[in-house]
Enzyme design. Structure first.
Site, mmCIF file in Angstrom:
data_model
loop_
_atom_site.group_PDB
_atom_site.id
_atom_site.type_symbol
_atom_site.label_atom_id
_atom_site.label_comp_id
_atom_site.label_asym_id
_atom_site.label_seq_id
_atom_site.Cartn_x
_atom_site.Cartn_y
_atom_site.Cartn_z
ATOM 1 C CB THR A 204 -0.942 0.016 1.221
ATOM 2 O OG1 THR A 204 -0.132 -0.169 2.399
ATOM 3 C CG2 THR A 204 -1.995 -1.071 1.145
ATOM 4 N N GLY A 206 2.162 4.503 -1.137
ATOM 5 C CA GLY A 206 1.701 5.532 -2.076
ATOM 6 C C GLY A 206 0.218 5.527 -2.396
ATOM 7 C CB THR A 207 -2.795 3.863 -0.944
ATOM 8 O OG1 THR A 207 -2.363 4.147 0.386
ATOM 9 C CG2 THR A 207 -2.553 2.415 -1.259
ATOM 10 N N GLY A 208 -2.197 6.953 -0.773
ATOM 11 C CA GLY A 208 -2.751 8.297 -0.555
ATOM 12 C C GLY A 208 -2.369 9.244 -1.691
ATOM 13 C CB CYS A 209 0.832 9.729 -3.564
ATOM 14 S SG CYS A 209 1.902 9.762 -2.120
HETATM 15 N N1 ATP Z 1 -5.887 -2.537 2.170
HETATM 16 C C1 ATP Z 1 -6.709 -1.696 1.529
HETATM 17 N N2 ATP Z 1 -7.750 -2.157 0.802
HETATM 18 C C2 ATP Z 1 -8.578 -1.333 0.153
HETATM 19 N N3 ATP Z 1 -8.456 0.007 0.177
HETATM 20 C C3 ATP Z 1 -7.449 0.546 0.889
HETATM 21 C C4 ATP Z 1 -6.520 -0.258 1.604
HETATM 22 N N4 ATP Z 1 -5.600 0.554 2.213
HETATM 23 C C5 ATP Z 1 -5.944 1.812 1.873
HETATM 24 N N5 ATP Z 1 -7.073 1.824 1.112
HETATM 25 C C6 ATP Z 1 -7.727 2.999 0.517
HETATM 26 O O1 ATP Z 1 -6.722 3.708 -0.205
HETATM 27 C C7 ATP Z 1 -6.992 5.097 -0.158
HETATM 28 C C8 ATP Z 1 -5.775 5.811 0.455
HETATM 29 O O2 ATP Z 1 -5.910 5.745 1.850
HETATM 30 P P1 ATP Z 1 -4.769 5.623 2.939
HETATM 31 O O3 ATP Z 1 -5.437 5.848 4.254
HETATM 32 O O4 ATP Z 1 -4.030 4.353 2.744
HETATM 33 O O5 ATP Z 1 -3.851 6.828 2.524
HETATM 34 P P2 ATP Z 1 -2.447 7.273 3.093
HETATM 35 O O6 ATP Z 1 -2.195 6.642 4.421
HETATM 36 O O7 ATP Z 1 -2.445 8.755 3.033
HETATM 37 O O8 ATP Z 1 -1.424 6.662 2.036
HETATM 38 P P3 ATP Z 1 0.182 6.934 1.879
HETATM 39 O O9 ATP Z 1 0.573 7.912 2.943
HETATM 40 O O10 ATP Z 1 0.874 5.634 1.993
HETATM 41 O O11 ATP Z 1 0.336 7.471 0.498
HETATM 42 C C9 ATP Z 1 -8.285 5.255 0.652
HETATM 43 O O12 ATP Z 1 -9.385 5.231 -0.241
HETATM 44 C C10 ATP Z 1 -8.289 4.007 1.506
HETATM 45 O O13 ATP Z 1 -9.590 3.675 1.942
HETATM 46 C C1 HMH Z 2 7.918 11.653 -1.316
HETATM 47 C C2 HMH Z 2 6.804 10.955 -0.614
HETATM 48 N N1 HMH Z 2 5.598 11.560 -0.531
HETATM 49 C C3 HMH Z 2 4.575 10.945 0.093
HETATM 50 C C4 HMH Z 2 4.735 9.691 0.659
HETATM 51 C C5 HMH Z 2 3.580 9.036 1.385
HETATM 52 O O1 HMH Z 2 3.177 7.915 0.791
HETATM 53 C C6 HMH Z 2 6.011 9.086 0.539
HETATM 54 N N2 HMH Z 2 6.262 7.855 1.046
HETATM 55 N N3 HMH Z 2 7.023 9.739 -0.101
#
Ligand code: ATP
Ligand code: HMH
Length: 273
Positions: A204, A206-209
């Site tokens: 997971t 980079g899911t948020g990015c």
């Molecule tokens: N295991 C999973 N299965 C399905 N959806 C997920 C899962 N993990 C995260 N998500 C979804 O992915 C999206 C990104 O959410 P997440 O909370 O992971 O972001 P984040 O923590 O900011 O990510 P990162 O900081 O790693 O880039 C949301 O829609 C979340 O519900």
């Molecule tokens: C550069 C950068 N931005 C955002 C995140 C969060 O996923 C990461 N791991 N690295």
């Protein structure tokens, strides 16, 4: 072609930050541009070190883009220090682009800090008010709203408190919660839920990015906010479903799964992962 700008950090391992943003923009058929605010030496397991880009160079990158190109949406990710936040916020106030989506990145998935904890006040005072949409995950929403989030009601309360800080819309992401992957959008009046089955995977990174860049792309493509989030949620869920076991830690998501499926099928009749 619609043009979308990412203002974020560079992840040399390719799954998060600017690299994830540009891949997501390309998967959406929009033209991606990048202003790099920090070069992070990181991989799927750890952050080794980082070098922040000087605020005047950040400002000049933003000038270079805006003096030449019309920008249809902006996605903002990692902003490591107060000076960087101030530079970005000032420039975006000057150019006033539509559709500013801000992912208030504080930590990488492996827990390494990407924002100076002392920058939280500047984030709240200077950055949050310029956001059309802020997309905190649960730990980020907890820090910003100074409250603990244990359930969906708390996600809603936190979203309301963050909305009071001046952003137009808030999307609290439930990736870090137990149960289904439920995200709550608050537009100042109503709550909207975006739910997906939780996928059992450690990949997971980079899911948020990826999610915030998909939303910014959809806004640039002129979808309304709810539809932009709905489609982005579908996109990120498929990217996680087909995530890649690359690296020894939290692997990246597959930004091009559907594109590869459709393109390959058309060209050769074969499908592959
Ligand atoms: N295991 C999973 N299965 C399905 N959806 C997920 C899962 N993990 C995260 N998500 C979804 O992915 C999206 C990104 O959410 P997440 O909370 O992971 O972001 P984040 O923590 O900011 O990510 P990162 O900081 O790693 O880039 C949301 O829609 C979340 O519900
Ligand atoms: C550069 C950068 N931005 C955002 C995140 C969060 O996923 C990461 N791991 N690295």
């Amino acid at each position: 072609m619609k043009k979308v700008l990412s203002i974020a950090g560079s992840d040399c391992s390719g799954g998060a930050g600017i690299q994830a943003d540009l891949k997501t923009f390309s998967a959406h058929g929009v033209f991606g541009m990048s202003v790099i605010v920090s070069v992070v030496a990181e991989n799927t397991s750890r952050v080794i070190d980082l070098q922040d880009i000087r605020p005047d160079i950040i400002e000049k990158q933003i000038d270079a883009v805006f003096e030449d190109i019309e920008v249809d949406a902006v996605k903002i990710g990692m902003l490591p220090q107060p000076e960087c936040m101030e530079a970005v916020a000032e420039k975006l106030k000057q150019y006033a682009p539509a559709n500013i989506v801000i992912d208030p990145v504080m930590y990488a998935k492996n827990g390494c800090p990407l924002m100076n904890p002392d920058a939280i006040d500047t984030l709240i005072k200077t950055v949050i008010p310029i956001a059309d949409l802020l997309t905190p995950n649960i730990p980020e929403a907890e820090k910003i709203s100074s409250m603990e989030i244990r359930n969906v009601e708390d996600m809603k309360k936190s979203a309301m408190a963050i909305h009071e800080m001046g952003c137009k819309n808030v999307l609290v992401k439930g990736g870090h919660a137990a149960g289904s992957a439920l995200d709550i959008l608050f537009d100042g009046n109503e709550f909207y839920a975006f739910d997906a089955q939780r996928i059992e995977t450690k990949n997971t990174h980079g899911t948020g990015c990826t999610y915030s860049s998909a939303i910014a792309s959809n806004l640039a493509l002129e979808f309304g906010l709810q539809e932009a989030v709905r489609q982005a949620k579908e996109y990120v869920t498929i990217a996680i479903q087909h995530s890649l076991s690359i690296g020894k830690g939290h692997g990246p998501t597959h930004h091009f799964y559907e594109l590869y499926q459709n393109g390959l099928k058309k060209e050769t009749g074969i499908t592959r992962q």
